[in-house]
Design a protein around this motif. Structure first.
Motif, PDB file in Angstrom:
ATOM      1  N   PHE A  42       8.093  11.654  -7.840  1.00 21.04           N
ATOM      2  CA  PHE A  42       8.674  11.028  -6.649  1.00 21.04           C
ATOM      3  C   PHE A  42       8.136  11.666  -5.366  1.00 21.04           C
ATOM      4  O   PHE A  42       7.896  10.981  -4.368  1.00 21.04           O
ATOM      5  CB  PHE A  42      10.214  11.113  -6.692  1.00 21.04           C
ATOM      6  N   GLU A  43       7.943  12.956  -5.388  1.00 21.04           N
ATOM      7  CA  GLU A  43       7.368  13.626  -4.220  1.00 21.04           C
ATOM      8  C   GLU A  43       5.941  13.146  -3.983  1.00 21.04           C
ATOM      9  O   GLU A  43       5.518  12.931  -2.834  1.00 21.04           O
ATOM     10  CB  GLU A  43       7.385  15.143  -4.429  1.00 21.04           C
ATOM     11  N   GLN A  44       5.182  12.967  -5.065  1.00 18.26           N
ATOM     12  CA  GLN A  44       3.820  12.461  -4.946  1.00 18.26           C
ATOM     13  C   GLN A  44       3.808  11.050  -4.380  1.00 18.26           C
ATOM     14  O   GLN A  44       2.998  10.710  -3.504  1.00 18.26           O
ATOM     15  CB  GLN A  44       3.130  12.506  -6.306  1.00 18.26           C
ATOM     16  N   LEU A  45       4.756  10.181  -4.881  1.00 16.72           N
ATOM     17  CA  LEU A  45       4.867   8.819  -4.378  1.00 16.72           C
ATOM     18  C   LEU A  45       5.229   8.833  -2.890  1.00 16.72           C
ATOM     19  O   LEU A  45       4.683   8.045  -2.106  1.00 16.72           O
ATOM     20  CB  LEU A  45       5.924   8.051  -5.179  1.00 16.72           C
ATOM     21  N   SER A  64       2.615   6.906  -0.511  1.00 17.62           N
ATOM     22  CA  SER A  64       3.015   5.539  -0.154  1.00 17.62           C
ATOM     23  C   SER A  64       3.197   5.403   1.337  1.00 17.62           C
ATOM     24  O   SER A  64       3.732   6.298   2.012  1.00 17.62           O
ATOM     25  CB  SER A  64       4.331   5.175  -0.866  1.00 17.62           C
ATOM     26  N   SER A  65       2.746   4.256   1.856  1.00 17.66           N
ATOM     27  CA  SER A  65       2.947   3.929   3.279  1.00 17.66           C
ATOM     28  C   SER A  65       4.112   2.966   3.481  1.00 17.66           C
ATOM     29  O   SER A  65       4.353   2.469   4.593  1.00 17.66           O
ATOM     30  CB  SER A  65       1.665   3.294   3.849  1.00 17.66           C
ATOM     31  N   PHE A  66       4.858   2.687   2.413  1.00 14.88           N
ATOM     32  CA  PHE A  66       5.946   1.723   2.486  1.00 14.88           C
ATOM     33  C   PHE A  66       7.121   2.285   3.312  1.00 14.88           C
ATOM     34  O   PHE A  66       7.577   3.410   3.097  1.00 14.88           O
ATOM     35  CB  PHE A  66       6.424   1.377   1.070  1.00 14.88           C
ATOM     36  N   ASP A  67       7.577   1.474   4.283  1.00 11.00           N
ATOM     37  CA  ASP A  67       8.731   1.837   5.104  1.00 11.00           C
ATOM     38  C   ASP A  67       9.755   0.730   4.967  1.00 11.00           C
ATOM     39  O   ASP A  67       9.607  -0.353   5.550  1.00 11.00           O
ATOM     40  CB  ASP A  67       8.329   2.010   6.559  1.00 11.00           C
ATOM     41  N   PRO A  68      10.811   0.941   4.161  1.00  3.01           N
ATOM     42  CA  PRO A  68      11.784  -0.137   3.932  1.00  3.01           C
ATOM     43  C   PRO A  68      12.487  -0.574   5.197  1.00  3.01           C
ATOM     44  O   PRO A  68      12.953  -1.714   5.280  1.00  3.01           O
ATOM     45  CB  PRO A  68      12.761   0.488   2.924  1.00  3.01           C
TER      46      PRO A  68
END
Length: 312
Positions: free
Chosen positions: A297-300, A304-308
């Protein structure tokens, strides 16, 4: 009562007992609550019943003719005065006026309450007026879960009868019974008059939603818990529905709240089109992470550039 009793019955003040009885029976046939469901009919029946009970009794009629609508008050005072004598009360006693028909209702009359405490035989009074009459229907409610309503099947219900006794009914719940649907049990209601048959028992079904299943008309909505990776990557998810185990295809990129429709998998409707099942996506995260899960999860998080919040 402000209305004149003779006018209520439609008879002259010189009417004899038979005329009064005929007039009352004619009006009772029109206004009795068992045959007239119009607003105000029961109140009218109470009024004409009170008038009849006063005028059909010679003593109460004589008091009414003498004192008018307030005859109970004056007649009671007169009796009290007579019991005390002209020189005052004797022994401190008090004589109360005999109860009249004030507050009379048709239900109390059926129980035998009449003018002056006299008993009234209602079968004798109404037998030739109404003849055979079907009994009134009784009503009850039955609560079912969505699963129970979906499956249907036999059900035993126990109800308290009018006289306090317990009545047991074996009923059949049709599969796909909806909220508010009514089930009629022939002959399960109140007894009829003379040769009239009993009324029916009408059961209104209430379908209870829970945290897993909710009913919307004939459609069913259920939560579908999935993992974050199933939501992101897509998956075929096995779960339990009211009709049994099913597999729901979750498209990749599904967020919580997404509704997935399974056509025809809602409430069955014998002879009609069944409802649909809607699986509402609910993303669940592990309550605790082991070391490897935390690392991933830390790696993700780093990659990841996803901003909900910016996409909402």
């Amino acid at each position: 009562m402000a209305d004149d009793y003779y006018q209520l019955l439609g008879v002259p003040r010189s009417a004899d007992a038979k005329e009064i009885q005929r007039a009352y029976r004619k009006l009772a046939r029109t206004y009795h609550p068992d045959v007239n469901k119009q607003p105000g009919a029961e109140d009218r029946f109470k009024q004409i019943s009170e008038a009849y009970h006063v005028l059909s009794d010679p003593e109460s009629r004589a008091q009414y003719d003498r004192f008018g609508p307030d005859f109970r008050h004056y007649a009671g005072a007169e009796r009290e005065y007579a019991s005390q004598g002209a020189g005052g009360a004797r022994g401190g006693g008090r004589t109360r006026a005999r109860p009249g028909a004030s507050g009379f209702s048709w239900s109390s009359a059926q129980a035998g309450a009449g003018p002056g405490g006299a008993s009234v035989d209602w079968d004798d009074l109404f037998g030739d007026v109404f003849g055979s009459m079907r009994g009134m229907d009784s009503e009850a409610e039955l609560e079912l879960s969505v699963d129970e309503a979906f499956r249907g099947g036999p059900r035993t219900i126990i109800l308290s009868g009018p006289d306090g006794d317990r009545q047991t009914f074996e009923i059949q719940i049709p599969p796909g019974t909806l909220d508010g649907q009514r089930i009629r049990v022939s002959g399960g209601g109140r007894a009829g008059r003379q040769d009239g048959g009993a009324g029916d028992l009408v059961i209104t079904v209430r379908v209870r939603s829970d945290k897993r299943l909710r009913l919307d008309g004939k459609n069913i909505e259920m939560d579908l818990p999935i993992s974050p990776w199933e939501a992101a990557l897509g998956a075929n998810v096995s779960t339990r529905a009211p009709g049994g185990p099913i597999t729901v295809r979750v498209p990749a990129g599904s967020s919580s709240g997404r509704r997935l429709r399974l056509k025809g998998q809602g409430m069955p409707q014998p002879g009609g089109k069944p409802g649909d099942l809607f699986a509402r996506v609910k993303i669940m995260v592990p309550p605790r992470l082991n070391d490897r899960e935390r690392e991933l999860f830390e790696q993700l998080k780093r990659e990841s550039s996803f901003d909900p919040r910016s996409s909402s």
